[in-house]
Design an enzyme around this catalytic site. Sequence first.
Site, PDB file in Angstrom:
ATOM      1  N   SER A 167       0.831  -1.199   0.000  1.00  0.00           N
ATOM      2  CA  SER A 167       0.000   0.000   0.000  1.00  0.00           C
ATOM      3  C   SER A 167       0.873   1.259   0.000  1.00  0.00           C
ATOM      4  O   SER A 167       1.624   1.490  -0.942  1.00  0.00           O
ATOM      5  CB  SER A 167      -0.953  -0.034   1.196  1.00  0.00           C
ATOM      6  OG  SER A 167      -1.949   0.944   1.094  1.00  0.00           O
ATOM      7  N   ASP A 253     -10.499  -3.208  -4.863  1.00  0.00           N
ATOM      8  CA  ASP A 253      -9.806  -2.432  -3.832  1.00  0.00           C
ATOM      9  C   ASP A 253     -10.386  -1.023  -3.780  1.00  0.00           C
ATOM     10  O   ASP A 253     -10.317  -0.272  -4.746  1.00  0.00           O
ATOM     11  CB  ASP A 253      -8.315  -2.372  -4.171  1.00  0.00           C
ATOM     12  CG  ASP A 253      -7.470  -1.825  -3.032  1.00  0.00           C
ATOM     13  OD1 ASP A 253      -8.031  -1.156  -2.148  1.00  0.00           O
ATOM     14  OD2 ASP A 253      -6.255  -2.057  -3.037  1.00  0.00           O
ATOM     15  N   HIS A 290      -8.589  -4.565  -0.567  1.00  0.00           N
ATOM     16  CA  HIS A 290      -7.248  -4.045  -0.350  1.00  0.00           C
ATOM     17  C   HIS A 290      -6.331  -5.078   0.280  1.00  0.00           C
ATOM     18  O   HIS A 290      -5.145  -5.125  -0.030  1.00  0.00           O
ATOM     19  CB  HIS A 290      -7.327  -2.799   0.540  1.00  0.00           C
ATOM     20  CG  HIS A 290      -6.048  -2.027   0.618  1.00  0.00           C
ATOM     21  ND1 HIS A 290      -5.444  -1.475  -0.476  1.00  0.00           N
ATOM     22  CD2 HIS A 290      -5.246  -1.716   1.675  1.00  0.00           C
ATOM     23  CE1 HIS A 290      -4.332  -0.850  -0.123  1.00  0.00           C
ATOM     24  NE2 HIS A 290      -4.189  -0.996   1.182  1.00  0.00           N
TER      25      HIS A 290
END
Length: 320
Positions: A167, A253, A290
């Site tokens: 991320s 996501d 995610h």
Amino acid sequence: MPDIIVDYDMSKKSTNIVMQEELANISSRHKYEHQETEGQVWEDFTKVYACENKEVVSYDGVRIPLTILYSRKAHQKGQSPGLLHGYGAYGEALDKSWCGNRLSLLDRGWVIAFADVRGGDGPDPSWHKCGSGLHKLNSIYDFVSCGQYLINEGYAHKNKLGACGVSAGGLLVGAAINLHPGLFRAAILKVPFLDICNTLLDPTLPLTISDYEEFGNPQIASFYDYILKYSPYDNVSHGPCFPAMLVTASYNDSRVGVWEAAKWVAKVRDEACSMCSPSVVLRAEMSGGHLREGGRFGHCEEAAYEYAFLMKVFTEPPPK
């Protein structure tokens, strides 16, 4: 130390093991020891594995915590492959808790390191502030310094160092690759935040407004100019060969759009790696979010895929 659950008797100051993670093919190598007098249950891995805490001097003299894990038996100084993890955002600490998956790499001689760069968790709130907003470049320089330290001190071979970021950690790794393309031989970017400038210019996306506090609002000229200095997608260019990369994304996501990874891979293939051989792999999940599918077996399969990618890259001759 593998995860353990114990009952502790406060009056007798003794412990009783309720459950401890069992590791396949490891019981014969590591002996469980039970210390009744001190009320502690512990597994002595120190004779087999080493965990060192170092301080790496960054470009501006600030000392960056670096945790280094390796096998005493399998590690070869100056010759071993290494994997450097980083995050450096939102004041979050890197997860350095026990993970049995890592033994697969450690027993093969790998070094696994964790760089607690500025922007993540630190000794006080200023550590986060010094790696966010108009100071985000500190995080990137810190990460590069930690990678150079692993090579210079003989923990990892100069042609066998990998990087991993998830991320916002993907932003960190992507920016570090742009800054120093020859430092890493391979990189794993998982659901990476790579197109930061364009994303933060779109207030209709779910996290844009809240991310202004972390990275700044690019609609303000000073922040726009600063973000453009490190934005991974906006700084891909011709030059030294980029490392081989495994980039993952999830179609559903809601935090980082799947297009960020796709745009990055397309641009790196077209501009940075058009003249060299390293592979740039995009692995997109059509379900999950995610944090992807998850689950016990899902995580095992994901780790196996990543380790296979790294091992394949490091067994091939480096690009000329």
